[in-house]
Design a protein around this motif. Structure first.
Motif, PDB file in Angstrom:
ATOM      1  N   ALA A  28       0.839  -1.203   0.000  1.00  0.00           N
ATOM      2  CA  ALA A  28       0.000   0.000   0.000  1.00  0.00           C
ATOM      3  C   ALA A  28       0.874   1.254   0.000  1.00  0.00           C
ATOM      4  CB  ALA A  28      -0.939  -0.004   1.193  1.00  0.00           C
ATOM      5  N   LYS A  29       1.966   1.213   0.722  1.00  0.00           N
ATOM      6  CA  LYS A  29       2.896   2.355   0.752  1.00  0.00           C
ATOM      7  C   LYS A  29       3.484   2.596  -0.638  1.00  0.00           C
ATOM      8  CE  LYS A  29       7.116   3.970   2.958  1.00  0.00           C
ATOM      9  NZ  LYS A  29       8.201   3.669   3.885  1.00  0.00           N
ATOM     10  N   MET A  30       3.876   1.531  -1.308  1.00  0.00           N
ATOM     11  CA  MET A  30       4.431   1.674  -2.662  1.00  0.00           C
ATOM     12  C   MET A  30       3.380   2.206  -3.635  1.00  0.00           C
ATOM     13  SD  MET A  30       7.141  -1.465  -3.178  1.00  0.00           S
ATOM     14  CE  MET A  30       6.005  -2.758  -2.766  1.00  0.00           C
ATOM     15  N   MET A  31       2.141   1.737  -3.479  1.00  0.00           N
ATOM     16  CA  MET A  31       1.073   2.225  -4.356  1.00  0.00           C
ATOM     17  C   MET A  31       0.826   3.714  -4.124  1.00  0.00           C
ATOM     18  SD  MET A  31      -1.697  -0.863  -4.690  1.00  0.00           S
ATOM     19  CE  MET A  31      -1.664  -1.579  -3.083  1.00  0.00           C
ATOM     20  N   VAL A  47      -8.161  12.073 -14.235  1.00  0.00           N
ATOM     21  CA  VAL A  47      -7.150  11.171 -13.671  1.00  0.00           C
ATOM     22  C   VAL A  47      -6.939  11.504 -12.203  1.00  0.00           C
ATOM     23  CG1 VAL A  47      -4.712  10.515 -13.768  1.00  0.00           C
ATOM     24  CG2 VAL A  47      -6.017  10.763 -15.885  1.00  0.00           C
ATOM     25  N   MET A  48      -6.915  12.787 -11.893  1.00  0.00           N
ATOM     26  CA  MET A  48      -6.719  13.204 -10.503  1.00  0.00           C
ATOM     27  C   MET A  48      -7.871  12.730  -9.608  1.00  0.00           C
ATOM     28  SD  MET A  48      -3.858  14.438 -10.201  1.00  0.00           S
ATOM     29  CE  MET A  48      -2.574  15.465 -10.838  1.00  0.00           C
ATOM     30  N   SER A  49      -9.072  12.705 -10.145  1.00  0.00           N
ATOM     31  CA  SER A  49     -10.196  12.222  -9.328  1.00  0.00           C
ATOM     32  C   SER A  49     -10.048  10.726  -9.064  1.00  0.00           C
ATOM     33  CB  SER A  49     -11.542  12.540  -9.979  1.00  0.00           C
ATOM     34  OG  SER A  49     -11.727  11.794 -11.146  1.00  0.00           O
ATOM     35  N   ARG A  50      -9.519   9.996 -10.030  1.00  0.00           N
ATOM     36  CA  ARG A  50      -9.273   8.558  -9.808  1.00  0.00           C
ATOM     37  C   ARG A  50      -8.129   8.357  -8.830  1.00  0.00           C
ATOM     38  NH1 ARG A  50      -9.282   4.627 -14.407  1.00  0.00           N
ATOM     39  NH2 ARG A  50      -9.764   3.278 -12.660  1.00  0.00           N
ATOM     40  N   VAL A  51      -7.124   9.233  -8.897  1.00  0.00           N
ATOM     41  CA  VAL A  51      -6.018   9.173  -7.933  1.00  0.00           C
ATOM     42  C   VAL A  51      -6.572   9.365  -6.522  1.00  0.00           C
ATOM     43  CG1 VAL A  51      -3.979  10.409  -7.093  1.00  0.00           C
ATOM     44  CG2 VAL A  51      -4.177   9.849  -9.521  1.00  0.00           C
ATOM     45  N   GLU A  52      -7.436  10.358  -6.363  1.00  0.00           N
ATOM     46  CA  GLU A  52      -8.031  10.614  -5.049  1.00  0.00           C
ATOM     47  C   GLU A  52      -8.837   9.406  -4.569  1.00  0.00           C
ATOM     48  OE1 GLU A  52     -10.883  13.818  -2.734  1.00  0.00           O
ATOM     49  OE2 GLU A  52     -10.505  14.081  -4.874  1.00  0.00           O
ATOM     50  N   HIS A  53      -9.552   8.790  -5.496  1.00  0.00           N
ATOM     51  CA  HIS A  53     -10.321   7.579  -5.168  1.00  0.00           C
ATOM     52  C   HIS A  53      -9.390   6.493  -4.614  1.00  0.00           C
ATOM     53  CE1 HIS A  53     -13.057   4.177  -5.644  1.00  0.00           C
ATOM     54  NE2 HIS A  53     -12.128   3.584  -6.361  1.00  0.00           N
ATOM     55  N   PHE A  54      -8.273   6.269  -5.295  1.00  0.00           N
ATOM     56  CA  PHE A  54      -7.339   5.237  -4.831  1.00  0.00           C
ATOM     57  C   PHE A  54      -6.642   5.654  -3.540  1.00  0.00           C
ATOM     58  CE2 PHE A  54      -7.728   3.470  -9.130  1.00  0.00           C
ATOM     59  CZ  PHE A  54      -7.943   2.151  -8.780  1.00  0.00           C
ATOM     60  N   ASN A  56      -7.992   7.310  -1.152  1.00  0.00           N
ATOM     61  CA  ASN A  56      -8.967   7.005  -0.097  1.00  0.00           C
ATOM     62  C   ASN A  56      -9.039   5.512   0.184  1.00  0.00           C
ATOM     63  OD1 ASN A  56      -9.626   9.701   0.227  1.00  0.00           O
ATOM     64  ND2 ASN A  56     -11.316   9.606  -1.230  1.00  0.00           N
ATOM     65  N   ARG A  57      -9.028   4.712  -0.860  1.00  0.00           N
ATOM     66  CA  ARG A  57      -9.071   3.255  -0.667  1.00  0.00           C
ATOM     67  C   ARG A  57      -7.816   2.769   0.048  1.00  0.00           C
ATOM     68  NH1 ARG A  57     -10.860   0.026  -5.970  1.00  0.00           N
ATOM     69  NH2 ARG A  57     -10.633  -1.720  -4.513  1.00  0.00           N
ATOM     70  N   LEU A  58      -6.679   3.329  -0.322  1.00  0.00           N
ATOM     71  CA  LEU A  58      -5.424   2.925   0.314  1.00  0.00           C
ATOM     72  C   LEU A  58      -5.374   3.377   1.768  1.00  0.00           C
ATOM     73  CD1 LEU A  58      -2.982   3.554  -2.641  1.00  0.00           C
ATOM     74  CD2 LEU A  58      -3.521   1.337  -1.605  1.00  0.00           C
ATOM     75  N   LEU A  59      -5.909   4.543   2.042  1.00  0.00           N
ATOM     76  CA  LEU A  59      -5.966   5.015   3.420  1.00  0.00           C
ATOM     77  C   LEU A  59      -6.823   4.069   4.259  1.00  0.00           C
ATOM     78  CD1 LEU A  59      -5.377   7.176   5.567  1.00  0.00           C
ATOM     79  CD2 LEU A  59      -7.409   8.380   4.756  1.00  0.00           C
ATOM     80  N   ARG A  60      -7.963   3.688   3.734  1.00  0.00           N
ATOM     81  CA  ARG A  60      -8.831   2.755   4.452  1.00  0.00           C
ATOM     82  C   ARG A  60      -8.168   1.389   4.604  1.00  0.00           C
ATOM     83  NH1 ARG A  60     -11.161   1.381   8.519  1.00  0.00           N
ATOM     84  NH2 ARG A  60     -12.793  -0.171   8.321  1.00  0.00           N
ATOM     85  N   GLN A  61      -7.459   0.958   3.568  1.00  0.00           N
ATOM     86  CA  GLN A  61      -6.747  -0.320   3.639  1.00  0.00           C
ATOM     87  C   GLN A  61      -5.711  -0.275   4.756  1.00  0.00           C
ATOM     88  OE1 GLN A  61      -7.355  -3.142   1.657  1.00  0.00           O
ATOM     89  NE2 GLN A  61      -6.020  -4.117   3.120  1.00  0.00           N
ATOM     90  N   LEU A 110     -10.026  -8.548  -0.271  1.00  0.00           N
ATOM     91  CA  LEU A 110     -10.241  -7.137  -0.570  1.00  0.00           C
ATOM     92  C   LEU A 110      -8.956  -6.455  -1.035  1.00  0.00           C
ATOM     93  CD1 LEU A 110     -12.699  -6.115   2.287  1.00  0.00           C
ATOM     94  CD2 LEU A 110     -13.209  -6.495  -0.140  1.00  0.00           C
ATOM     95  N   PHE A 111      -7.827  -6.849  -0.453  1.00  0.00           N
ATOM     96  CA  PHE A 111      -6.577  -6.235  -0.893  1.00  0.00           C
ATOM     97  C   PHE A 111      -6.213  -6.689  -2.303  1.00  0.00           C
ATOM     98  CE2 PHE A 111      -1.969  -5.803  -1.295  1.00  0.00           C
ATOM     99  CZ  PHE A 111      -1.907  -4.423  -1.184  1.00  0.00           C
ATOM    100  N   ILE A 112      -6.452  -7.933  -2.608  1.00  0.00           N
ATOM    101  CA  ILE A 112      -6.186  -8.427  -3.964  1.00  0.00           C
ATOM    102  C   ILE A 112      -7.030  -7.651  -4.972  1.00  0.00           C
ATOM    103  CG2 ILE A 112      -6.526 -10.408  -5.512  1.00  0.00           C
ATOM    104  CD1 ILE A 112      -5.606 -12.179  -3.102  1.00  0.00           C
ATOM    105  N   GLU A 113      -8.300  -7.435  -4.643  1.00  0.00           N
ATOM    106  CA  GLU A 113      -9.165  -6.659  -5.533  1.00  0.00           C
ATOM    107  C   GLU A 113      -8.660  -5.231  -5.689  1.00  0.00           C
ATOM    108  OE1 GLU A 113     -13.160  -6.879  -4.003  1.00  0.00           O
ATOM    109  OE2 GLU A 113     -13.285  -9.040  -4.359  1.00  0.00           O
ATOM    110  N   LEU A 114      -8.258  -4.617  -4.583  1.00  0.00           N
ATOM    111  CA  LEU A 114      -7.718  -3.259  -4.636  1.00  0.00           C
ATOM    112  C   LEU A 114      -6.469  -3.212  -5.505  1.00  0.00           C
ATOM    113  CD1 LEU A 114      -7.337  -0.300  -3.786  1.00  0.00           C
ATOM    114  CD2 LEU A 114      -6.298  -1.145  -1.663  1.00  0.00           C
ATOM    115  N   LYS A 115      -5.602  -4.169  -5.314  1.00  0.00           N
ATOM    116  CA  LYS A 115      -4.352  -4.203  -6.073  1.00  0.00           C
ATOM    117  C   LYS A 115      -4.619  -4.395  -7.576  1.00  0.00           C
ATOM    118  CE  LYS A 115       0.272  -6.027  -5.458  1.00  0.00           C
ATOM    119  NZ  LYS A 115       1.111  -6.896  -4.645  1.00  0.00           N
TER     120      LYS A 115
END
Length: 126
Positions: A28-31, A47-54, A56-61, A110-115
């Motif tokens: 998650a840190k590398m992502m 693209v920036m909105s998708r970055v923000e989406h990820f 947030n997902r990484l923060l929750r992860q 869930l992490f596999i799906e996120l990745k």
């Protein structure tokens, strides 16, 4: 059904899960670092909105990983405090091992799906 489990086997499993959680933290840190590179570039707004989406997902992860690690440490602590020669259980090992096992399965899934989502996003941005 009654199963006999050695405390060392349970401790080894918990330690293995703790290692997995730490690996997720590192991934998650590398992502996040890869996302930071996109932010520093002049990427389009969509693209920036998708970055923000990820982000947030990484923060929750990360939060879930911290919770899992804490709970695993507590489980290991409980195991070491009790130290019986053998733990007898009926599908519910000590420190609610069954629940921890289910939580780890969901955590991993869930992490596999996120990745996978993240890698698809990164591939589309390259």
């Amino acid at each position: 059904m009654e199963i006999t489990t050695q405390p060392t086997d349970l401790t080894e499993q918990i330690n293995s899960w703790k290692e997995e959680v730490n690996e997720v933290r590192e991934d998650a840190k590398m992502m996040r670092e890869r996302l930071e590179q996109i932010v520093l570039s002049s990427a389009p707004r969509e693209v920036m909105s998708r970055v923000e989406h990820f982000e947030n997902r990484l923060l929750r992860q990360r939060e879930v990983a911290d919770e899992m690690f804490h709970d695993l440490k507590q489980c290991a602590k409980k195991l070491s405090a009790e130290q019986p020669p053998t733990v007898i259980h009926d599908d519910r090992p000590i420190c609610d091992y069954d629940t921890m096992s289910n939580r780890m399965e969901i955590f991993q899934k869930l992490f596999i799906e996120l990745k996978e989502d993240f890698n698809q996003f990164m591939d589309s941005e390259l």
